[in-house]
Design a protein around this motif. Structure first.
Motif, PDB file in Angstrom:
ATOM      1  N   ASN A 181       0.816  -1.206   0.000  1.00  0.00           N
ATOM      2  CA  ASN A 181       0.000   0.000   0.000  1.00  0.00           C
ATOM      3  C   ASN A 181       0.851   1.258   0.000  1.00  0.00           C
ATOM      4  OD1 ASN A 181      -1.671   2.153   1.842  1.00  0.00           O
ATOM      5  ND2 ASN A 181      -3.019   0.946   0.507  1.00  0.00           N
ATOM      6  N   PHE A 182       1.916   1.258   0.804  1.00  0.00           N
ATOM      7  CA  PHE A 182       2.786   2.434   0.858  1.00  0.00           C
ATOM      8  C   PHE A 182       3.452   2.703  -0.490  1.00  0.00           C
ATOM      9  CE2 PHE A 182       3.976   3.301   5.595  1.00  0.00           C
ATOM     10  CZ  PHE A 182       2.636   3.457   5.893  1.00  0.00           C
ATOM     11  N   VAL A 183       3.885   1.646  -1.174  1.00  0.00           N
ATOM     12  CA  VAL A 183       4.510   1.839  -2.483  1.00  0.00           C
ATOM     13  C   VAL A 183       3.491   2.380  -3.476  1.00  0.00           C
ATOM     14  CG1 VAL A 183       5.614   0.678  -4.438  1.00  0.00           C
ATOM     15  CG2 VAL A 183       6.283   0.089  -2.105  1.00  0.00           C
ATOM     16  N   LEU A 184       2.288   1.844  -3.467  1.00  0.00           N
ATOM     17  CA  LEU A 184       1.255   2.317  -4.387  1.00  0.00           C
ATOM     18  C   LEU A 184       0.901   3.773  -4.120  1.00  0.00           C
ATOM     19  CD1 LEU A 184      -0.806   1.879  -6.608  1.00  0.00           C
ATOM     20  CD2 LEU A 184      -2.356   0.910  -4.897  1.00  0.00           C
ATOM     21  N   ARG A 185       0.713   4.136  -2.860  1.00  0.00           N
ATOM     22  CA  ARG A 185       0.367   5.522  -2.533  1.00  0.00           C
ATOM     23  C   ARG A 185       1.506   6.483  -2.896  1.00  0.00           C
ATOM     24  NH1 ARG A 185      -4.241   6.124   0.246  1.00  0.00           N
ATOM     25  NH2 ARG A 185      -5.188   4.258   1.167  1.00  0.00           N
ATOM     26  N   THR A 186       2.724   5.997  -2.752  1.00  0.00           N
ATOM     27  CA  THR A 186       3.861   6.827  -3.147  1.00  0.00           C
ATOM     28  C   THR A 186       3.845   7.076  -4.647  1.00  0.00           C
ATOM     29  OG1 THR A 186       5.205   6.009  -1.305  1.00  0.00           O
ATOM     30  CG2 THR A 186       6.373   6.985  -3.170  1.00  0.00           C
ATOM     31  N   LEU A 187       3.585   6.040  -5.427  1.00  0.00           N
ATOM     32  CA  LEU A 187       3.522   6.190  -6.880  1.00  0.00           C
ATOM     33  C   LEU A 187       2.388   7.110  -7.311  1.00  0.00           C
ATOM     34  CD1 LEU A 187       4.180   2.490  -7.910  1.00  0.00           C
ATOM     35  CD2 LEU A 187       5.611   4.432  -8.566  1.00  0.00           C
ATOM     36  N   ARG A 188       1.241   7.010  -6.630  1.00  0.00           N
ATOM     37  CA  ARG A 188       0.062   7.781  -7.027  1.00  0.00           C
ATOM     38  C   ARG A 188       0.082   9.205  -6.496  1.00  0.00           C
ATOM     39  NH1 ARG A 188      -4.299   4.726  -8.917  1.00  0.00           N
ATOM     40  NH2 ARG A 188      -3.431   3.103 -10.249  1.00  0.00           N
ATOM     41  N   ASP A 189       0.478   9.369  -5.232  1.00  0.00           N
ATOM     42  CA  ASP A 189       0.309  10.655  -4.565  1.00  0.00           C
ATOM     43  C   ASP A 189       1.614  11.379  -4.265  1.00  0.00           C
ATOM     44  OD1 ASP A 189      -2.406   9.963  -4.507  1.00  0.00           O
ATOM     45  OD2 ASP A 189      -2.215   9.036  -2.527  1.00  0.00           O
ATOM     46  N   ARG A 190       2.721  10.633  -4.229  1.00  0.00           N
ATOM     47  CA  ARG A 190       4.030  11.180  -3.840  1.00  0.00           C
ATOM     48  C   ARG A 190       4.028  11.702  -2.403  1.00  0.00           C
ATOM     49  NH1 ARG A 190       5.385   8.708  -7.959  1.00  0.00           N
ATOM     50  NH2 ARG A 190       6.437   9.638  -9.753  1.00  0.00           N
ATOM     51  N   VAL A 191       3.018  11.320  -1.614  1.00  0.00           N
ATOM     52  CA  VAL A 191       2.911  11.754  -0.221  1.00  0.00           C
ATOM     53  C   VAL A 191       2.423  10.580   0.622  1.00  0.00           C
ATOM     54  CG1 VAL A 191       1.728  13.266   1.425  1.00  0.00           C
ATOM     55  CG2 VAL A 191       2.401  14.158  -0.806  1.00  0.00           C
ATOM     56  N   LEU A 192       3.026  10.414   1.808  1.00  0.00           N
ATOM     57  CA  LEU A 192       2.529   9.455   2.785  1.00  0.00           C
ATOM     58  C   LEU A 192       2.286  10.185   4.102  1.00  0.00           C
ATOM     59  CD1 LEU A 192       4.698   6.219   2.383  1.00  0.00           C
ATOM     60  CD2 LEU A 192       2.277   6.495   1.836  1.00  0.00           C
ATOM     61  N   VAL A 193       1.088  10.035   4.639  1.00  0.00           N
ATOM     62  CA  VAL A 193       0.766  10.565   5.960  1.00  0.00           C
ATOM     63  C   VAL A 193       0.832   9.407   6.939  1.00  0.00           C
ATOM     64  CG1 VAL A 193      -0.930  11.749   7.382  1.00  0.00           C
ATOM     65  CG2 VAL A 193      -0.727  12.332   4.948  1.00  0.00           C
ATOM     66  N   LEU A 194       1.732   9.490   7.906  1.00  0.00           N
ATOM     67  CA  LEU A 194       1.981   8.388   8.829  1.00  0.00           C
ATOM     68  C   LEU A 194       1.327   8.650  10.179  1.00  0.00           C
ATOM     69  CD1 LEU A 194       5.773   7.697   8.182  1.00  0.00           C
ATOM     70  CD2 LEU A 194       3.792   6.747   6.996  1.00  0.00           C
ATOM     71  N   TYR A 195       0.553   7.674  10.630  1.00  0.00           N
ATOM     72  CA  TYR A 195      -0.060   7.724  11.945  1.00  0.00           C
ATOM     73  C   TYR A 195       0.728   6.830  12.887  1.00  0.00           C
ATOM     74  CZ  TYR A 195      -3.861   9.443   9.016  1.00  0.00           C
ATOM     75  OH  TYR A 195      -4.591  10.146   8.101  1.00  0.00           O
ATOM     76  N   GLU A 196       1.076   7.367  14.057  1.00  0.00           N
ATOM     77  CA  GLU A 196       1.839   6.619  15.056  1.00  0.00           C
ATOM     78  C   GLU A 196       2.995   5.871  14.393  1.00  0.00           C
ATOM     79  OE1 GLU A 196      -1.425   5.901  18.510  1.00  0.00           O
ATOM     80  OE2 GLU A 196      -1.654   4.663  16.719  1.00  0.00           O
ATOM     81  N   CYS A 197       3.871   6.669  13.785  1.00  0.00           N
ATOM     82  CA  CYS A 197       4.909   6.115  12.932  1.00  0.00           C
ATOM     83  C   CYS A 197       5.984   5.356  13.704  1.00  0.00           C
ATOM     84  CB  CYS A 197       5.552   7.205  12.081  1.00  0.00           C
ATOM     85  SG  CYS A 197       6.249   8.574  13.014  1.00  0.00           S
ATOM     86  N   GLU A 198       5.928   5.369  15.032  1.00  0.00           N
ATOM     87  CA  GLU A 198       6.914   4.621  15.811  1.00  0.00           C
ATOM     88  C   GLU A 198       6.509   3.166  16.009  1.00  0.00           C
ATOM     89  OE1 GLU A 198       3.796   5.840  18.718  1.00  0.00           O
ATOM     90  OE2 GLU A 198       4.800   6.793  16.999  1.00  0.00           O
ATOM     91  N   PHE A 199       5.290   2.787  15.631  1.00  0.00           N
ATOM     92  CA  PHE A 199       4.842   1.408  15.812  1.00  0.00           C
ATOM     93  C   PHE A 199       5.705   0.462  14.994  1.00  0.00           C
ATOM     94  CE2 PHE A 199       0.101   1.800  17.224  1.00  0.00           C
ATOM     95  CZ  PHE A 199       0.507   2.506  18.345  1.00  0.00           C
ATOM     96  N   MET A 200       6.185  -0.602  15.661  1.00  0.00           N
ATOM     97  CA  MET A 200       7.073  -1.552  15.019  1.00  0.00           C
ATOM     98  C   MET A 200       6.287  -2.707  14.393  1.00  0.00           C
ATOM     99  SD  MET A 200      10.217  -0.489  15.428  1.00  0.00           S
ATOM    100  CE  MET A 200      11.172  -1.979  15.095  1.00  0.00           C
ATOM    101  N   ARG A 201       6.758  -3.145  13.234  1.00  0.00           N
ATOM    102  CA  ARG A 201       6.246  -4.349  12.578  1.00  0.00           C
ATOM    103  C   ARG A 201       7.438  -5.121  12.027  1.00  0.00           C
ATOM    104  NH1 ARG A 201       1.196  -3.571   9.993  1.00  0.00           N
ATOM    105  NH2 ARG A 201      -0.152  -2.325  11.331  1.00  0.00           N
ATOM    106  N   ASN A 202       7.202  -6.342  11.599  1.00  0.00           N
ATOM    107  CA  ASN A 202       8.219  -7.023  10.802  1.00  0.00           C
ATOM    108  C   ASN A 202       7.567  -7.562   9.540  1.00  0.00           C
ATOM    109  OD1 ASN A 202       6.915  -9.238  12.129  1.00  0.00           O
ATOM    110  ND2 ASN A 202       8.719 -10.481  11.807  1.00  0.00           N
ATOM    111  N   TYR A 203       8.378  -7.809   8.537  1.00  0.00           N
ATOM    112  CA  TYR A 203       7.883  -8.055   7.184  1.00  0.00           C
ATOM    113  C   TYR A 203       8.561  -9.278   6.586  1.00  0.00           C
ATOM    114  CZ  TYR A 203       6.412  -3.267   7.972  1.00  0.00           C
ATOM    115  OH  TYR A 203       5.850  -2.142   8.524  1.00  0.00           O
ATOM    116  N   VAL A 204       7.907  -9.835   5.564  1.00  0.00           N
ATOM    117  CA  VAL A 204       8.478 -10.975   4.861  1.00  0.00           C
ATOM    118  C   VAL A 204       7.932 -10.980   3.443  1.00  0.00           C
ATOM    119  CG1 VAL A 204       6.655 -12.585   5.629  1.00  0.00           C
ATOM    120  CG2 VAL A 204       8.911 -13.466   4.972  1.00  0.00           C
ATOM    121  N   HIS A 205       8.796 -11.271   2.476  1.00  0.00           N
ATOM    122  CA  HIS A 205       8.406 -11.308   1.075  1.00  0.00           C
ATOM    123  C   HIS A 205       7.527 -12.523   0.810  1.00  0.00           C
ATOM    124  CE1 HIS A 205       8.749 -11.475  -3.322  1.00  0.00           C
ATOM    125  NE2 HIS A 205       9.192 -10.233  -3.279  1.00  0.00           N
TER     126      HIS A 205
END
Length: 308
Positions: A181-205
């Protein structure tokens, strides 16, 4: 072997079939509630069979289970918005069907069940979550998945996963997952609004997730009966770090919304060292996924594919 995959036309399933189709017979049960074309690439294989149906049809499910050697139950309502919209179906599909499979499978049948590490909820003390850490799901989605995991952990010949947030392109695309979602919004809007940006997650391809299923099946003797976190430990990061990584690839303005809360309150650091110690490793990093998503979104004209 004959492998039954429920929900096999979905985001993970449509890719997972490819990891088994050359060496095993693969049967997919799916109601095609999303993309009806995600499995077309397998129709030229004599090892592939598709059954259109609802996993809650227990007679159909039981008939398909009878001659299956391996069961991979992917069918689910995925994500807290979809589960909150239809809580009855969430309980039936995410939990009750899986309890039925666990109760009715033969002792010799192997099951690999993917739970979610969202079951860890919020790590208030900041400690790293391992498979021994207590589960504290904060959504109906997380609760139903954890209940299903418990059903399989009390059954013979089962392995359960706790998946990190999955990312990357797939035949059945999803754009509601955070990285996608972040990549798509970056491509479309060139802006990301982050809520509680300190929240940690982990990711996997997504391809590393599929690889984990194959790894466990190929190494059943050292994995049977275990629960594994499946994520890329180098990708424990907060939302701001994720956005900054995307910013290395694309023009992006990052705006921090300091006084607005995120309805998704998950916040944790997770270790997948246990499955690494068995010999599994991840092949893809976040930069790989971002580059792949950029190419995928250049192909898809209206890419708002989500579990809604």
């Amino acid at each position: 072997m004959k492998i039954l995959i429920t929900g096999g036309a979905g985001y993970i399933g449509s890719e997972l079939v490819n990891y088994f189709i050359d060496d095993h017979e693969v049967v997919v049960l799916d109601n095609l509630m999303y993309d009806p074309t995600s499995l077309l690439r397998y129709t030229n294989s004599t090892n592939f069979k598709f059954i259109r149906g609802d996993v809650r049809d227990l007679k159909l499910l039981g008939d398909l289970m009878k001659d299956s050697d391996v069961i991979i139950p992917l069918a689910a309502l995925v994500g807290f918005p979809l589960c909150d919209r239809d809580p009855r179906a969430a309980v039936e599909i995410n939990y009750e069907v899986n309890q039925w499979i666990a109760d009715n499978k033969r002792p010799d049948q192997k099951v690999i069940y993917p739970c979610t590490n969202s079951g860890y909820g919020t790590s208030e003390d900041g400690t790293v979550r391992t498979e021994e850490s207590p589960l504290n799901p904060v959504s109906l989605y997380g609760k139903t998945k954890v209940d299903a995991e418990n059903a399989y952990r009390n059954s013979e010949n089962c392995v359960t996963f706790r998946l990190a947030t999955v990312y990357g392109p797939a035949t059945r695309m999803r754009t509601d997952l955070l990285v996608n979602n972040f990549v798509l919004r970056t491509l479309r809007d060139r802006v990301l609004v982050l809520y509680e940006c300190e929240f940690m997650r982990n990711y996997v391809h997504i391809q590393d997730v599929c690889k984990a299923f194959k790894f466990v099946l190929d190494n059943w003797e050292v994995c049977n009966g275990e629960t594994f976190n499946v994520g890329n430990d180098s990708l424990n990061m907060n939302k701001l770090q994720l956005a900054q990584t995307i910013q290395n690839h694309l023009p992006l303005e990052i705006i921090r919304a300091e006084f607005t809360s995120d309805p998704d309150t998950r916040d944790y650091i997770v270790s997948s060292q246990k499955i690494y110690d068995r010999g599994y490793s991840c092949d893809y990093d976040l930069d790989d996924g971002i580059n792949q998503l950029i190419k995928a979104y250049s192909i898809i004209e209206s890419p708002w594919y989500a579990n809604y």
